[in-house]
Write a protein that holds these residues in place. Structure first.
Motif, short mmCIF file in Angstrom:
data_model
loop_
_atom_site.label_atom_id
_atom_site.label_comp_id
_atom_site.label_asym_id
_atom_site.label_seq_id
_atom_site.Cartn_x
_atom_site.Cartn_y
_atom_site.Cartn_z
N ILE A 43 53.94 31.39 51.07
CA ILE A 43 55.24 31.73 51.69
C ILE A 43 55.05 31.93 53.20
CG2 ILE A 43 57.04 33.50 51.86
CD1 ILE A 43 56.68 33.98 48.83
N GLN A 44 54.02 32.69 53.56
CA GLN A 44 53.81 32.95 55.00
C GLN A 44 53.58 31.64 55.77
OE1 GLN A 44 50.76 36.01 55.12
NE2 GLN A 44 52.31 37.63 55.15
N ALA A 45 52.97 30.66 55.10
CA ALA A 45 52.71 29.39 55.80
C ALA A 45 53.98 28.57 56.04
CB ALA A 45 51.70 28.57 54.98
N VAL A 46 54.99 28.72 55.16
CA VAL A 46 56.20 27.89 55.34
C VAL A 46 57.31 28.62 56.12
CG1 VAL A 46 55.77 26.61 53.19
CG2 VAL A 46 57.42 28.50 53.17
N LEU A 47 57.21 29.96 56.20
CA LEU A 47 58.33 30.69 56.80
C LEU A 47 58.67 30.31 58.25
CD1 LEU A 47 58.33 34.32 55.34
CD2 LEU A 47 59.95 32.45 54.94
N PRO A 48 57.68 30.11 59.13
CA PRO A 48 58.06 29.75 60.50
C PRO A 48 58.95 28.50 60.54
CG PRO A 48 55.74 30.34 60.41
CD PRO A 48 56.22 30.30 58.99
N THR A 49 58.61 27.51 59.69
CA THR A 49 59.41 26.28 59.64
C THR A 49 60.81 26.57 59.09
OG1 THR A 49 57.41 25.02 59.27
CG2 THR A 49 59.47 23.92 58.70
N MET A 50 60.89 27.29 57.99
CA MET A 50 62.21 27.58 57.40
C MET A 50 63.06 28.42 58.36
SD MET A 50 61.61 28.20 53.33
CE MET A 50 61.16 26.86 52.24
N ARG A 51 62.42 29.38 59.05
CA ARG A 51 63.19 30.21 60.00
C ARG A 51 63.74 29.36 61.13
NH1 ARG A 51 60.89 32.93 63.13
NH2 ARG A 51 58.75 33.00 62.36
N SER A 52 62.91 28.44 61.63
CA SER A 52 63.40 27.64 62.76
C SER A 52 64.50 26.67 62.31
CB SER A 52 62.27 26.95 63.51
OG SER A 52 61.75 25.95 62.72
N GLN A 53 64.43 26.23 61.05
CA GLN A 53 65.52 25.38 60.51
C GLN A 53 66.78 26.18 60.22
OE1 GLN A 53 62.55 22.94 57.51
NE2 GLN A 53 64.14 24.15 56.62
N LYS A 54 66.58 27.51 60.03
CA LYS A 54 67.63 28.43 59.54
C LYS A 54 68.09 28.04 58.14
CE LYS A 54 69.53 30.09 63.94
NZ LYS A 54 68.49 29.58 64.80
N SER A 55 67.17 27.53 57.36
CA SER A 55 67.50 27.19 55.96
C SER A 55 66.22 27.07 55.16
CB SER A 55 68.27 25.88 55.90
OG SER A 55 67.40 24.81 56.24
N GLY A 56 66.38 27.14 53.85
CA GLY A 56 65.23 26.97 52.95
C GLY A 56 65.42 27.80 51.69
N THR A 57 64.75 27.37 50.63
CA THR A 57 64.81 28.12 49.37
C THR A 57 63.40 28.32 48.85
OG1 THR A 57 66.93 27.08 48.86
CG2 THR A 57 65.80 28.14 47.03
N ILE A 58 63.08 29.57 48.56
CA ILE A 58 61.77 29.90 48.00
C ILE A 58 61.96 30.31 46.55
CG2 ILE A 58 59.81 31.50 48.14
CD1 ILE A 58 60.31 31.52 51.21
N VAL A 59 61.26 29.61 45.66
CA VAL A 59 61.38 29.88 44.23
C VAL A 59 60.05 30.46 43.75
CG1 VAL A 59 61.80 28.83 41.97
CG2 VAL A 59 62.89 27.85 44.00
N ASN A 60 60.10 31.68 43.25
CA ASN A 60 58.89 32.31 42.74
C ASN A 60 58.91 32.33 41.21
OD1 ASN A 60 57.96 32.78 45.32
ND2 ASN A 60 58.86 34.83 45.45
N ILE A 61 57.87 31.73 40.62
CA ILE A 61 57.80 31.70 39.16
C ILE A 61 57.16 33.01 38.69
CG2 ILE A 61 57.12 30.43 37.08
CD1 ILE A 61 58.84 28.74 38.98
#
Ligand SMILES: NC(=O)c1ccc[n+]([C@@H]2O[C@H](COP(=O)([O-])OP(=O)(O)OC[C@H]3O[C@@H](n4cnc5c(N)ncnc54)[C@H](OP(=O)(O)O)[C@@H]3O)[C@@H](O)[C@H]2O)c1
Length: 274
Positions: free
Chosen positions: A118-136
């Protein structure tokens, strides 16, 4: 615009079916796995069905592989729309039979592996202002059972993390979804790590509970059902925080909601030990 999804632990079971289901929905899907030699089966299906699937290495216990995988995706596609944190394994053994090292290893994959990704993808998702994280997570992320306290604790931790993240990330347009499968027919039970010793005072209890669980797993919900739930949740405009999958999950979670703690404990004792 091509939407991009990443799935961890795509070599088998829920991750494999979810990577396929997202690709069938039109996502460019990065089916990540720690051993890319296991990628042939998904790539064969992708070729036959003309799906956009890339297999790349990602071991959730290895920060370097996560960093490299995310850098590769960003350099190729410049965005990440969906991350499915699926990689995990099943540690079996009553608390006294588990070493601290067994527990740390379980958390390393099932909890810290999720945090790292999650920490690795968050900067990208924050800059896009979008994204969905699904935790199993699991129904075991909401209900304690005997014989698998290490696994259960790791999933309870994941539930707490996910519930907290939802508040932190929604101002940035990022959604967090928790998936709570019951018993699913996958390799989880054939690859489980067993910590119970031959002379353990918990041997009989462990064997009894595991026998029931293995029988349930033979009749378990197909992993395609979990994948279908994930695609539906990701596609919905305002997804609910939690998505149970399977009749067993729904039955246990409903019972927990309707009963007092003592009533619920007696219900579980009856289900497991009588
Ligand atoms: N099956 C169930 O009844 C059930 C119920 C509730 C929740 N879940 C959860 O669903 C998730 C998927 O499990 P599954 O049932 O589909 O079992 P599975 O078929 O055994 O799949 C587990 C996947 O996780 C991968 N994995 C394990 N450690 C990894 C690591 N360090 N880095 C990257 N990948 C790793 C495995 O890769 P390898 O092939 O390399 O081992 C495999 O692809 C797990 O989080 C599990 O806790 C399962």
């Amino acid at each position: 615009m091509e939407k991009v999804a990443i799935v961890t632990g795509s070599s088998s079971g829920i991750g494999f079916e979810t990577a396929l289901a997202l690709a069938r929905e039109g996502y460019r899907t990065y089916a990540t796995m720690r051993d890319v030699k296991k990628g042939d089966r998904i790539l064969d299906i992708a070729k036959k069905e003309n799906l956009k699937i890339n297999v790349i290495e990602l071991d959730v216990n290895n920060e370097n592989t996560i960093k490299k995988a995310v850098e590769c995706i960003i350099s190729e596609k410049k965005r990440i729309d969906v991350l499915v944190n699926n990689a995990g394994y099943f540690l079996v053994g009553c608390l006294e039979d588990l070493t601290i090292s067994d527990l740390k290893d379980q958390f390393e994959t099932n909890f810290f592996g999720v945090v790292r990704t999650i920490q690795a993808v968050l900067p990208t998702m924050r800059s896009q202002k979008s994204g969905t994280i699904v935790n199993i997570s699991s129904v075991a992320g909401r209900i304690g059972f005997p014989v698998t306290p290490g696994y259960i604790s790791s999933k309870f931790a994941l539930e707490g993390l996910s519930e907290s993240m939802r508040y932190e990330l929604f101002p940035f347009g990022i959604r967090t979804i928790i998936i709570e499968p019951g018993v699913i027919k996958t390799n989880l039970f054939s690859t489980l790590k067993k910590a119970t010793k031959a002379e353990s005072p918990y041997k009989d209890m462990t064997e009894k509970v595991m026998k029931g669980l293995l029988m349930m797993s033979e009749m378990g919900t197909p992993p395609q059902e979990v994948a279908k739930t994930i695609v539906k949740a990701v596609s919905s405009e305002n997804p609910l925080p939690r998505h149970p999958v399977g009749n067993d999950a729904i039955m246990f979670l409903e019972a927990k909601k309707d009963k007092t703690d003592m009533e619920f404990e007696n219900y579980i004792k009856k289900e497991l030990f009588s």
